[in-house]
Design an enzyme around this catalytic site. Structure first.
Site, PDB file in Angstrom:
ATOM      1  N   ALA A 143      28.472  43.200  31.874  1.00 18.01           N
ATOM      2  CA  ALA A 143      27.307  44.075  31.685  1.00 18.01           C
ATOM      3  C   ALA A 143      27.648  45.235  30.749  1.00 18.01           C
ATOM      4  O   ALA A 143      26.849  45.596  29.874  1.00 18.01           O
ATOM      5  CB  ALA A 143      26.818  44.603  33.033  1.00 18.01           C
ATOM      6  N   ALA A 180      27.053  38.713  40.714  1.00 20.84           N
ATOM      7  CA  ALA A 180      26.832  39.863  41.594  1.00 20.84           C
ATOM      8  C   ALA A 180      27.116  41.179  40.892  1.00 20.84           C
ATOM      9  O   ALA A 180      28.182  41.355  40.298  1.00 20.84           O
ATOM     10  CB  ALA A 180      27.716  39.749  42.833  1.00 20.84           C
ATOM     11  N   GLY A 207      34.197  41.306  37.242  1.00 16.34           N
ATOM     12  CA  GLY A 207      33.803  40.500  36.092  1.00 16.34           C
ATOM     13  C   GLY A 207      32.399  40.805  35.619  1.00 16.34           C
ATOM     14  O   GLY A 207      32.139  40.936  34.413  1.00 16.34           O
ATOM     15  N   CYS A 208      31.487  40.938  36.544  1.00 19.49           N
ATOM     16  CA  CYS A 208      30.089  41.204  36.190  1.00 19.49           C
ATOM     17  C   CYS A 208      29.929  42.596  35.596  1.00 19.49           C
ATOM     18  O   CYS A 208      29.112  42.804  34.697  1.00 19.49           O
ATOM     19  CB  CYS A 208      29.187  41.015  37.401  1.00 19.49           C
ATOM     20  N   THR A 209      30.718  43.538  36.075  1.00 22.27           N
ATOM     21  CA  THR A 209      30.693  44.889  35.502  1.00 22.27           C
ATOM     22  C   THR A 209      31.196  44.856  34.071  1.00 22.27           C
ATOM     23  O   THR A 209      30.580  45.442  33.175  1.00 22.27           O
ATOM     24  CB  THR A 209      31.519  45.863  36.363  1.00 22.27           C
TER      25      THR A 209
END
Length: 157
Positions: free
Chosen positions: A53, A43, A48-50
Site C-alpha cells: 500500500a 489484510a 506485506g500489505c503495508t
C-alpha cells in the site's frame, strides 16, 4: 475445492460497488473512461500489505500522471481500513469486501499455497482495467515487495 476461476487480458472486468473506509459506495463504473489499477490484498496493517500500500501511495503521483487511478480491495471491515489509511497516510480508496464476493468474482480468493501448504484465502492480485472496462493486465500471486516498481516497468510509467 474447485480451482479458482482466473481473469485474463481481454476479459470484461466484473462490475462491483463496495463501501470505502468512510462508508461511501465506490463502483468500478465510477472509473469509466479512465484506466484503473485494482489490487486485492489479504489484510490491512500486516507487514506485506503495508509495504504494498505504501508503494502505491509513494508512486501515486506518477501513476495518476500516466492516467492511472488506484483502488485497493480487501476483506477488512471499514473501521480497520480507516485505521490503516490514517496510520500510513494512504491517498487512494481502500474498499471493504468482507463477504469476499468481489474477491471471488475476480479470482482473488480461493486456494493458494502458503509455506508449502494449500490454504484458502486472499490471492494477492493486481489488474489494470482499461477505459472501456476490459482487463488489460491480470497478475495473480504477486509479491508485496517490489510489485509496484515491476508494474511501473511493465506499463512504462
Amino acid at each position: 475445492m474447485p480451482s479458482t476461476k482466473r481473469l485474463s487480458a481481454g476479459d470484461r472486468a466484473p462490475a462491483f460497488t463496495l463501501p470505502d473506509a468512510q462508508g461511501n459506495e465506490v463502483s468500478l463504473a465510477d472509473y469509466a473512461g479512465r484506466k484503473v489499477i485494482v489490487y486485492f490484498y489479504p489484510a490491512a496493517s500486516t507487514p506485506g500489505c503495508t509495504k504494498q500500500a505504501c508503494d502505491f501511495r509513494d508512486n501515486l503521483a506518477e501513476l495518476n500522471d500516466a492516467g492511472l487511478d488506484v483502488i485497493g480491495i480487501s476483506p477488512d471491515k471499514q473501521a480497520k481500513l480507516q485505521k490503516f489509511i490514517d496510520a500510513e497516510e494512504l491517498t487512494f480508496p481502500l474498499l471493504s469486501d468482507p463477504e469476499k464476493k468481489v474477491l471471488t468474482e475476480w479470482g482473488a480468493f480461493g486456494e493458494k499455497t502458503m509455506y508449502g501448504k494449500t490454504v484458502t484465502g486472499v490471492i494477492r492480485s493486481t489488474f489494470l482495467v482499461d477505459a472501456d472496462g476490459l482487463i488489460e493486465v491480470a497478475q495473480y500471486n504477486v509479491r508485496a515487495t517490489g510489485h509496484v516498481a515491476k508494474l511501473r516497468r511493465d506499463l512504462s510509467v
